[in-house]
Design a protein around this motif. Structure first.
Motif, PDB file in Angstrom:
ATOM      1  N   PRO A  90      56.028  67.631 -51.034  1.00  0.00           N
ATOM      2  CA  PRO A  90      56.286  66.250 -50.587  1.00  0.00           C
ATOM      3  C   PRO A  90      56.086  65.205 -51.676  1.00  0.00           C
ATOM      4  O   PRO A  90      56.772  64.180 -51.673  1.00  0.00           O
ATOM      5  N   GLN A  91      55.165  65.434 -52.631  1.00  0.00           N
ATOM      6  CA  GLN A  91      54.952  64.450 -53.695  1.00  0.00           C
ATOM      7  C   GLN A  91      56.178  64.353 -54.593  1.00  0.00           C
ATOM      8  O   GLN A  91      56.661  63.244 -54.889  1.00  0.00           O
ATOM      9  N   TYR A  92      56.693  65.502 -55.044  1.00  0.00           N
ATOM     10  CA  TYR A  92      57.896  65.486 -55.875  1.00  0.00           C
ATOM     11  C   TYR A  92      59.105  64.995 -55.083  1.00  0.00           C
ATOM     12  O   TYR A  92      59.974  64.302 -55.625  1.00  0.00           O
ATOM     13  N   PHE A  93      59.171  65.361 -53.812  1.00  0.00           N
ATOM     14  CA  PHE A  93      60.285  64.932 -52.962  1.00  0.00           C
ATOM     15  C   PHE A  93      60.340  63.410 -52.871  1.00  0.00           C
ATOM     16  O   PHE A  93      61.414  62.805 -53.010  1.00  0.00           O
ATOM     17  N   ARG A  94      59.195  62.781 -52.632  1.00  0.00           N
ATOM     18  CA  ARG A  94      59.174  61.330 -52.485  1.00  0.00           C
ATOM     19  C   ARG A  94      59.616  60.623 -53.764  1.00  0.00           C
ATOM     20  O   ARG A  94      60.403  59.675 -53.730  1.00  0.00           O
ATOM     21  N   VAL A  95      59.083  61.072 -54.892  1.00  0.00           N
ATOM     22  CA  VAL A  95      59.402  60.417 -56.164  1.00  0.00           C
ATOM     23  C   VAL A  95      60.885  60.566 -56.499  1.00  0.00           C
ATOM     24  O   VAL A  95      61.567  59.584 -56.826  1.00  0.00           O
ATOM     25  N   ILE A  96      61.411  61.789 -56.403  1.00  0.00           N
ATOM     26  CA  ILE A  96      62.811  62.030 -56.772  1.00  0.00           C
ATOM     27  C   ILE A  96      63.755  61.349 -55.787  1.00  0.00           C
ATOM     28  O   ILE A  96      64.795  60.799 -56.175  1.00  0.00           O
ATOM     29  N   ARG A  97      63.428  61.353 -54.513  1.00  0.00           N
ATOM     30  CA  ARG A  97      64.294  60.698 -53.525  1.00  0.00           C
ATOM     31  C   ARG A  97      64.363  59.201 -53.778  1.00  0.00           C
ATOM     32  O   ARG A  97      65.452  58.606 -53.732  1.00  0.00           O
ATOM     33  N   ALA A  98      63.221  58.563 -54.031  1.00  0.00           N
ATOM     34  CA  ALA A  98      63.223  57.121 -54.285  1.00  0.00           C
ATOM     35  C   ALA A  98      64.028  56.781 -55.542  1.00  0.00           C
ATOM     36  O   ALA A  98      64.804  55.808 -55.550  1.00  0.00           O
ATOM     37  N   GLU A  99      63.874  57.577 -56.597  1.00  0.00           N
ATOM     38  CA  GLU A  99      64.636  57.333 -57.816  1.00  0.00           C
ATOM     39  C   GLU A  99      66.132  57.583 -57.600  1.00  0.00           C
ATOM     40  O   GLU A  99      66.976  56.851 -58.129  1.00  0.00           O
ATOM     41  N   THR A 100      66.459  58.606 -56.811  1.00  0.00           N
ATOM     42  CA  THR A 100      67.875  58.905 -56.554  1.00  0.00           C
ATOM     43  C   THR A 100      68.539  57.794 -55.757  1.00  0.00           C
ATOM     44  O   THR A 100      69.686  57.403 -56.052  1.00  0.00           O
ATOM     45  N   VAL A 101      67.844  57.265 -54.760  1.00  0.00           N
ATOM     46  CA  VAL A 101      68.396  56.160 -53.968  1.00  0.00           C
ATOM     47  C   VAL A 101      68.656  54.942 -54.853  1.00  0.00           C
ATOM     48  O   VAL A 101      69.664  54.236 -54.695  1.00  0.00           O
ATOM     49  N   ARG A 102      67.759  54.696 -55.807  1.00  0.00           N
ATOM     50  CA  ARG A 102      67.935  53.556 -56.709  1.00  0.00           C
ATOM     51  C   ARG A 102      69.077  53.798 -57.699  1.00  0.00           C
ATOM     52  O   ARG A 102      69.906  52.908 -57.950  1.00  0.00           O
ATOM     53  N   ILE A 103      69.136  55.005 -58.269  1.00  0.00           N
ATOM     54  CA  ILE A 103      70.096  55.281 -59.337  1.00  0.00           C
ATOM     55  C   ILE A 103      71.528  55.391 -58.805  1.00  0.00           C
ATOM     56  O   ILE A 103      72.484  54.998 -59.479  1.00  0.00           O
TER      57      ILE A 103
ATOM     58  N   SER B 219      73.107  53.696 -56.831  1.00  0.00           N
ATOM     59  CA  SER B 219      73.772  52.403 -56.674  1.00  0.00           C
ATOM     60  C   SER B 219      74.036  51.714 -58.008  1.00  0.00           C
ATOM     61  O   SER B 219      74.550  50.590 -58.026  1.00  0.00           O
ATOM     62  N   GLU B 220      73.707  52.380 -59.118  1.00  0.00           N
ATOM     63  CA  GLU B 220      73.957  51.797 -60.431  1.00  0.00           C
ATOM     64  C   GLU B 220      75.450  51.807 -60.749  1.00  0.00           C
ATOM     65  O   GLU B 220      76.233  52.558 -60.174  1.00  0.00           O
ATOM     66  N   ALA B 221      75.820  50.961 -61.719  1.00  0.00           N
ATOM     67  CA  ALA B 221      77.242  50.779 -62.038  1.00  0.00           C
ATOM     68  C   ALA B 221      77.867  52.036 -62.627  1.00  0.00           C
ATOM     69  O   ALA B 221      79.021  52.367 -62.318  1.00  0.00           O
ATOM     70  N   TYR B 222      77.097  52.753 -63.461  1.00  0.00           N
ATOM     71  CA  TYR B 222      77.704  53.933 -64.086  1.00  0.00           C
ATOM     72  C   TYR B 222      77.951  55.046 -63.073  1.00  0.00           C
ATOM     73  O   TYR B 222      78.865  55.860 -63.255  1.00  0.00           O
ATOM     74  N   VAL B 223      77.160  55.117 -62.017  1.00  0.00           N
ATOM     75  CA  VAL B 223      77.416  56.103 -60.972  1.00  0.00           C
ATOM     76  C   VAL B 223      78.656  55.707 -60.169  1.00  0.00           C
ATOM     77  O   VAL B 223      79.495  56.569 -59.843  1.00  0.00           O
TER      78      VAL B 223
END
Length: 350
Positions: free
Chosen positions: A184-197, A199-203
């Motif tokens: 769950p610790q790795y899941f939370r960190v990676i999920r939050a970063e993925t949700v942020r990334i 929506s970036e312009a290059y994606v």
């Protein structure tokens, strides 16, 4: 009229060695922060080297009870033959401590690697696709995260191996038990970063040109979402050692004839403490404390250095350059030398 144009100062590129993760943070640290990081690195290196060279450093085997001169004997005090004495079971304490480092390192490596692969994969899929799958994974991980760490590890250890097993069976059982706690610790960190990334312009640009979701996830999102994993890795490594020791102390770890385990040895040394027999518990306890302290100091130092607000002022100035020298202000640059702040003051008086 000739105008002298100042020659720009060439920017020196950092060598590959100075760009390495730990070396880069070490060059940024100053004062007490650097002392903590160096102390943690030394203790961690000592723990790792002891574990790797345990067959060469240990005078006896982890389950050896006798040599050519006969049986070791139980609760023998420290001597030339046994530097830390013997345990109540007749094992050499020094050998058990050294072999215990190897067991702890094996469990830490297996547990953290399994946690990273499972947590990163689930967090990446959940954060990128969202929807009902994301909601289900979030609820499951939150439910796991709500359980006490040691209690969940005990339940998983009993379910996997019945509480005790052979060397590799016990290592895998303990590692999988700890993995369930860390996912769950790795899941939370990676999920939050993925949700942020995502929506970036290059994606968004990659989606427009027709790039597939799998390629975007692994080429664009994953590379930028895993930058904080080394920090979590070092902090979880120390917690994994404590969880393994807790399992062994409560009797759910590895059998003493299959491997040496610090928690089990501490449990067997409880009755010796009240009898004045200190050598069966203190060496094991000191080894456990030093291993956990080293990894904790490294993790906390890297965590502080990752936040620019917590770095020392000298480290920030060295890494970002002298802003005052390049600032355009009336009267010159904001420096403490002649013509700097003093020049501004004199100009103000005139």
């Amino acid at each position: 009229m000739t105008v002298n144009t100042p020659t720009p100062t060439p920017v020196r590129k950092q060598s590959v060695w100075r760009r390495l993760p730990v070396v880069h943070q070490l060059s940024q640290s100053v004062g007490i922060q650097r002392g903590m990081l160096v102390t943690g690195l030394v203790l961690t290196a000592l723990f790792v080297l002891t574990a790797l060279f345990a067959p060469l450093l240990a005078p006896y085997g982890y389950s050896q009870l006798r040599d050519e001169s006969g049986a070791f004997g139980a609760q023998r005090p420290p001597s030339a033959e046994h530097l830390f004495g013997t345990t109540v079971g007749g094992y050499d304490v020094l050998s058990r401590v050294i072999w215990g480092a190897q067991t702890a390192l094996s469990v830490v490596v297996v547990a953290v690697l399994l946690s990273i692969f499972a947590g990163v994969a689930l967090g990446l899929i959940s954060g990128y696709f969202g929807g009902w799958l994301d909601r289900i994974l979030v609820v499951i991980c939150d439910a796991i995260y709500a359980f006490p760490t040691l209690l969940l590890a005990i339940v998983m250890s009993i379910a996997i191996s019945g509480g005790q097993s052979s060397l590799w069976g016990g290592i895998l059982a303990a590692a999988i038990s700890i993995t369930v706690v860390f996912i769950p610790q790795y899941f939370r960190v990676i999920r939050a970063e993925t949700v942020r990334i995502k929506s970036e312009a290059y994606v968004e640009s990659a989606k427009v040109v027709g790039t597939g979701n799998i390629r975007i996830m692994f080429r664009h999102v994953l590379r930028n979402a895993t930058r904080t994993l080394p920090l979590i890795f070092t902090l979880n490594a120390s917690e994994a050692i404590l969880t393994l020791a807790g399992l062994g102390f409560l009797g759910f770890g590895i059998e003493p004839t299959s491997a040496s385990e610090w928690g089990f040895d501490l449990n067997k040394a409880l009755s010796d403490v009240s009898s004045g027999i200190w050598w069966t518990s203190i060496p094991v306890g000191v080894a456990l404390v030093l291993a956990v302290l080293g990894m904790t100091l490294v993790g906390e130092s890297l965590n502080d250095l990752a936040d620019p607000r917590l770095r020392g002022r000298r480290a920030v100035a060295a890494s970002s350059g002298t802003v005052a020298e390049t600032s355009v202000v009336p009267g010159g640059s904001l420096t403490a030398g002649p013509g700097g702040l003093a020049g501004l003051e004199n100009e103000g008086r005139s």
